[in-house]
Scaffold this motif. Structure first.
Motif, PDB file in Angstrom:
ATOM      1  N   THR A   1    -120.486   1.948  -8.953  1.00 27.00           N
ATOM      2  CA  THR A   1    -119.593   2.618  -8.003  1.00 27.00           C
ATOM      3  C   THR A   1    -120.416   3.553  -7.124  1.00 27.00           C
ATOM      4  OG1 THR A   1    -117.822   2.579  -9.652  1.00 27.00           O
ATOM      5  CG2 THR A   1    -117.520   4.014  -7.743  1.00 27.00           C
ATOM      6  N   VAL A   2    -120.146   3.516  -5.836  1.00 26.34           N
ATOM      7  CA  VAL A   2    -120.845   4.367  -4.866  1.00 26.34           C
ATOM      8  C   VAL A   2    -119.876   5.445  -4.374  1.00 26.34           C
ATOM      9  CG1 VAL A   2    -122.064   4.462  -2.667  1.00 26.34           C
ATOM     10  CG2 VAL A   2    -122.307   2.449  -4.145  1.00 26.34           C
ATOM     11  N   PHE A   3    -120.316   6.695  -4.433  1.00 21.73           N
ATOM     12  CA  PHE A   3    -119.560   7.829  -3.909  1.00 21.73           C
ATOM     13  C   PHE A   3    -120.288   8.349  -2.671  1.00 21.73           C
ATOM     14  CE2 PHE A   3    -118.617   7.543  -8.380  1.00 21.73           C
ATOM     15  CZ  PHE A   3    -117.253   7.801  -8.461  1.00 21.73           C
ATOM     16  N   GLU A   4    -119.533   8.673  -1.622  1.00 19.31           N
ATOM     17  CA  GLU A   4    -120.150   9.151  -0.382  1.00 19.31           C
ATOM     18  C   GLU A   4    -119.385  10.341   0.168  1.00 19.31           C
ATOM     19  OE1 GLU A   4    -121.200   7.735   4.216  1.00 19.31           O
ATOM     20  OE2 GLU A   4    -120.335   6.308   2.779  1.00 19.31           O
ATOM     21  N   ILE A   5    -120.148  11.341   0.615  1.00 19.40           N
ATOM     22  CA  ILE A   5    -119.571  12.466   1.346  1.00 19.40           C
ATOM     23  C   ILE A   5    -120.672  13.115   2.175  1.00 19.40           C
ATOM     24  CG2 ILE A   5    -119.919  14.179  -0.504  1.00 19.40           C
ATOM     25  CD1 ILE A   5    -117.153  15.360   0.341  1.00 19.40           C
ATOM     26  N   ASP A   6    -120.327  13.524   3.387  1.00 19.49           N
ATOM     27  CA  ASP A   6    -121.263  14.228   4.278  1.00 19.49           C
ATOM     28  C   ASP A   6    -122.584  13.485   4.434  1.00 19.49           C
ATOM     29  OD1 ASP A   6    -119.280  16.141   4.471  1.00 19.49           O
ATOM     30  OD2 ASP A   6    -120.210  17.496   3.029  1.00 19.49           O
ATOM     31  N   GLY A   7    -122.492  12.153   4.517  1.00 17.49           N
ATOM     32  CA  GLY A   7    -123.683  11.354   4.797  1.00 17.49           C
ATOM     33  C   GLY A   7    -124.584  11.073   3.607  1.00 17.49           C
ATOM     34  N   LYS A   8    -124.208  11.513   2.421  1.00 11.46           N
ATOM     35  CA  LYS A   8    -125.027  11.293   1.223  1.00 11.46           C
ATOM     36  C   LYS A   8    -124.273  10.416   0.216  1.00 11.46           C
ATOM     37  CE  LYS A   8    -128.479  13.724   2.639  1.00 11.46           C
ATOM     38  NZ  LYS A   8    -129.774  13.054   2.990  1.00 11.46           N
ATOM     39  N   LEU A   9    -125.042   9.664  -0.574  1.00 12.05           N
ATOM     40  CA  LEU A   9    -124.480   8.712  -1.527  1.00 12.05           C
ATOM     41  C   LEU A   9    -124.922   9.043  -2.943  1.00 12.05           C
ATOM     42  CD1 LEU A   9    -125.366   5.420   0.420  1.00 12.05           C
ATOM     43  CD2 LEU A   9    -123.245   6.718   0.579  1.00 12.05           C
ATOM     44  N   LEU A  10    -124.007   8.926  -3.881  1.00  9.49           N
ATOM     45  CA  LEU A  10    -124.323   9.027  -5.305  1.00  9.49           C
ATOM     46  C   LEU A  10    -123.790   7.769  -5.976  1.00  9.49           C
ATOM     47  CD1 LEU A  10    -125.370  10.928  -7.678  1.00  9.49           C
ATOM     48  CD2 LEU A  10    -122.941  11.446  -8.030  1.00  9.49           C
ATOM     49  N   ILE A  11    -124.614   7.146  -6.802  1.00 12.48           N
ATOM     50  CA  ILE A  11    -124.226   5.916  -7.487  1.00 12.48           C
ATOM     51  C   ILE A  11    -123.970   6.237  -8.958  1.00 12.48           C
ATOM     52  CG2 ILE A  11    -124.995   3.603  -8.169  1.00 12.48           C
ATOM     53  CD1 ILE A  11    -126.839   3.674  -5.661  1.00 12.48           C
ATOM     54  N   VAL A  12    -122.884   5.695  -9.501  1.00 13.44           N
ATOM     55  CA  VAL A  12    -122.628   5.792 -10.937  1.00 13.44           C
ATOM     56  C   VAL A  12    -122.730   4.389 -11.528  1.00 13.44           C
ATOM     57  CG1 VAL A  12    -120.948   6.332 -12.739  1.00 13.44           C
ATOM     58  CG2 VAL A  12    -121.197   7.850 -10.768  1.00 13.44           C
ATOM     59  N   ASP A  13    -123.726   4.196 -12.382  1.00 12.73           N
ATOM     60  CA  ASP A  13    -124.019   2.948 -13.088  1.00 12.73           C
ATOM     61  C   ASP A  13    -124.521   1.849 -12.145  1.00 12.73           C
ATOM     62  OD1 ASP A  13    -123.551   3.876 -15.658  1.00 12.73           O
ATOM     63  OD2 ASP A  13    -121.411   3.456 -15.549  1.00 12.73           O
ATOM     64  N   CYS A  14    -125.260   0.927 -12.741  1.00 14.73           N
ATOM     65  CA  CYS A  14    -125.845  -0.167 -11.962  1.00 14.73           C
ATOM     66  C   CYS A  14    -126.162  -1.287 -12.953  1.00 14.73           C
ATOM     67  CB  CYS A  14    -127.098   0.321 -11.243  1.00 14.73           C
ATOM     68  SG  CYS A  14    -127.823  -0.870 -10.104  1.00 14.73           S
ATOM     69  N   GLY A  15    -125.136  -2.067 -13.289  1.00 10.49           N
ATOM     70  CA  GLY A  15    -125.268  -3.030 -14.379  1.00 10.49           C
ATOM     71  C   GLY A  15    -125.222  -4.477 -13.929  1.00 10.49           C
ATOM     72  N   VAL A  16    -125.372  -5.366 -14.904  1.00 10.35           N
ATOM     73  CA  VAL A  16    -125.361  -6.796 -14.637  1.00 10.35           C
ATOM     74  C   VAL A  16    -124.128  -7.436 -15.267  1.00 10.35           C
ATOM     75  CG1 VAL A  16    -127.863  -6.979 -14.471  1.00 10.35           C
ATOM     76  CG2 VAL A  16    -126.752  -7.308 -16.695  1.00 10.35           C
ATOM     77  N   LEU A  17    -123.821  -8.617 -14.792  1.00 10.90           N
ATOM     78  CA  LEU A  17    -122.791  -9.472 -15.366  1.00 10.90           C
ATOM     79  C   LEU A  17    -123.486 -10.729 -15.869  1.00 10.90           C
ATOM     80  CD1 LEU A  17    -119.683 -10.097 -15.680  1.00 10.90           C
ATOM     81  CD2 LEU A  17    -119.834 -11.200 -13.432  1.00 10.90           C
ATOM     82  N   PHE A  18    -123.115 -11.175 -17.059  1.00 11.03           N
ATOM     83  CA  PHE A  18    -123.748 -12.372 -17.606  1.00 11.03           C
ATOM     84  C   PHE A  18    -122.976 -13.603 -17.151  1.00 11.03           C
ATOM     85  CE2 PHE A  18    -125.099  -8.977 -20.461  1.00 11.03           C
ATOM     86  CZ  PHE A  18    -126.470  -9.166 -20.411  1.00 11.03           C
TER      87      PHE A  18
END
Length: 563
Positions: free
Chosen positions: A36-53
């Motif tokens: 999930t990508v969160f964005e505010i005031d031109g900046k991004l924070l990502i929560v988790d970065c997983g794979v699908l089998f």
């Protein structure tokens, strides 16, 4: 409940100042690929970065990644990646993201970062990372993150509470409310209550077991079952589990010590992850219980426990290879195999194939359907309702689950008092904006599957997979023909080769005159014909005949040469 119903893509509007934008790139409508990508005031924070089998209808695919195209031109704006825990469906795609930009900060608990750093070392990437723990508060650009202890089937899992000018969000990651966890670390509901006092504008909760009534069984209840099975086993015991399930491995080690058996880890990821867990103190290894796999042959069968990967029927995992008889460990009559995991949706056929293979070899197979050898790591409906009642969120956005799970989670939110209009059922790529306590779906970005196939990443398309399925299910026919470019008369051929279509190529003798006539008619009727047109004539002629005569739809490759 609010749901995306518009067909096609709607480009979201420009993000207003002071508004928080949430874009899930995976984990919505599927079990895996959480990001999930969160964005505010031109900046991004990502929560988790997983794979699908991959599933059976995706032949040849090794992994499925989130679609990074939404981020590709904005990597410099990413202030960090928060990893909630160390399971592959939450950390497995990190190496592929960091290939695009290696200095993106990684934030997570001690065990989570240790597991992801070991994975990154295989990709020759040394990350910038920050270790956090429950209760800690850190700021990353316009995002203030407060970390909350949650209980899951892997130690050191964290929920994250985001404070921004657009509002507050609590993202649970994967969690449950086991009241008797093996490590004594429960989901911190008192911390949840303090966040509720502050105000939770958006609650993003794990939906995996939202359609399961009641409460998830405690992990501690597995121990007595393992103890009974170990007492009954006359020969070797093989336990298959996820390579990151530290709690399950701990119970196996305890049972082995109690019954004076030695344990060997089988599978590269199992060996690596348990070495990390033991080194950091998350796995308590009884003195003298562990042995190297190469020394197992010197021990009597009744003294051996093998802790293996492959509980999901993965073709190259150790247990699948044992079931197929192509592993150095040969399963035999009297061996006991315990599948200590749940079935991930889509893996049922692969797992049952492994079970059948092991049974044919004479092993006794124990699984969740026959004994209490696994409990879920995800909150059931009763636990989710507790959380909603404690948090009283203004808006709810169910995450991590198939459509049925998301809908069930949404109904629980409504039952707790969240207004139906404030329950957002989204898809991967949906764009949600949060401002002044109001969350709404404002558009959608393109968000497809990215397939890892060997060394290629993103080069395999859905059309390629369709071709592979046709080849695997229906077979292949090639037709090579040389014709006179003026008369259409056959100079050579048609030479037909088939694989997986018929037992004998002689079955195609009936179609050869039809191919010759179709080509001649096309050439004589159109002097402006092209080679491609002639090939299409052959394809249609053969395809219609094969479908009617053999009831098959193979891949047809016509080659027409004009001379």
């Amino acid at each position: 409940m609010t749901q995306m119903t518009e067909p096609g893509l709607r480009t979201p509007p420009k993000l207003p100042k002071g508004t928080l934008r949430i874009v899930p790139l995976g984990g919505i409508g599927e079990i895996g690929r959480n990001m999930t990508v969160f964005e505010i005031d031109g900046k991004l924070l990502i929560v988790d970065c997983g794979v699908l089998f991959p599933e059976e209808d995706q032949p040849g695919v090794d992994l499925i990644l989130p679609d990074f195209s939404y981020l590709r031109d904005r990597l410099d704006d990413v202030v960090g990646v928060v990893l909630t825990h160390g399971h592959e469906d939450h950390i497995g795609a990190v190496p592929y993201l960091l290939r695009l930009k290696q200095d993106i900060p990684l934030i997570g608990s001690q065990l989570t970062l240790a597991l992801v750093e070991a994975k990154l070392a295989e990709h020759r990437i040394k990350p910038w990372s920050l270790t956090v723990k429950e209760g800690q508060v850190e700021r990353f650009g316009p995002f203030e993150c407060e970390f909350v202890a949650v209980n899951h089937s892997i130690p050191d899992a964290l929920a994250v509470f985001l404070r921004t000018d657009g509002g507050t969000v609590l993202h649970t990651g994967d969690f449950k409310m086991d009241q008797l966890p093996l490590d004594g670390r429960i989901t911190d509901l008192r911390h949840f209550a303090r966040l509720a006092d502050e105000g939770v504008d958006l609650f993003m909760a794990d939906s995996t077991n939202a359609d399961v009534p009641g409460f998830t069984t405690a992990e501690a209840e597995i121990g007595p079952t393992l103890d009974r099975l170990f007492a009954q086993a006359e020969k070797r015991i093989i336990v298959a589990s996820f390579s990151s399930h530290v709690h399950r491995v701990q119970q196996v080690l305890n049972a082995a010590a109690a019954h004076k058996r030695k344990v060997a880890f089988v599978g590269r990821s199992m060996v690596r992850n348990m070495q990390i867990a033991a080194k950091l103190g998350y796995l308590d290894v009884p003195q003298g219980v562990l042995v190297d796999l190469k020394n197992v042959e010197n021990l009597p069968d009744q003294k051996v426990v093998l802790m293996s990967t492959g509980s999901q029927g993965e073709p190259m995992a150790a247990l699948s290879r044992m079931a197929n008889g192509d592993h150095k460990i040969q399963v035999g009559v009297g061996d006991t195999v315990i599948l200590a995991s749940s079935l991930i949706p889509g893996n049922e056929n692969a797992v049952f194939r492994v079970i059948n293979g092991l049974l044919k070899l004479g092993a006794d197979v124990v699984h969740k359907g026959t004994a209490k050898v696994h409990v879920s790591g995800h909150a059931a409906a009763g636990e989710l309702l507790y959380c909603y009642n404690i948090l009283t969120p203004r808006n709810a956005m169910p995450v991590h689950g198939e459509t049925r799970h998301l809908i069930a989670n949404g109904k629980i939110a409504q039952a707790s008092g969240v207004p139906a209009a404030n329950v957002l059922l989204t898809d991967d790529g949906s764009v949600v904006d949060l401002a002044k306590g109001v969350a709404r779906i404002v558009g959608k970005v393109e968000c497809g599957f990215v397939y890892v196939d060997g060394s290629s990443i993103g080069e395999i398309t859905d059309d390629d997979l369709k071709d592979r399925r046709i080849l695997g299910d229906e077979g292949f026919i090639s037709i090579i023909t040389v014709v006179n470019k003026d008369t259409g008369k056959i100079l050579s051929g048609p030479e037909i080769h088939a694989r997986g279509v018929a037992e004998d190529d002689s079955v195609f003798d009936d179609i050869k005159p039809r191919i010759a006539k179709a080509l001649e008619d096309t050439v004589t009727s159109s002097k402006e014909h092209t080679t491609h047109q002639l090939q299409q004539v052959v394809r249609r002629t053969v395809g219609t005949w094969v479908n009617r005569k053999l009831r098959r739809r193979p891949m047809i490759i016509p080659v027409v040469l004009e001379a």
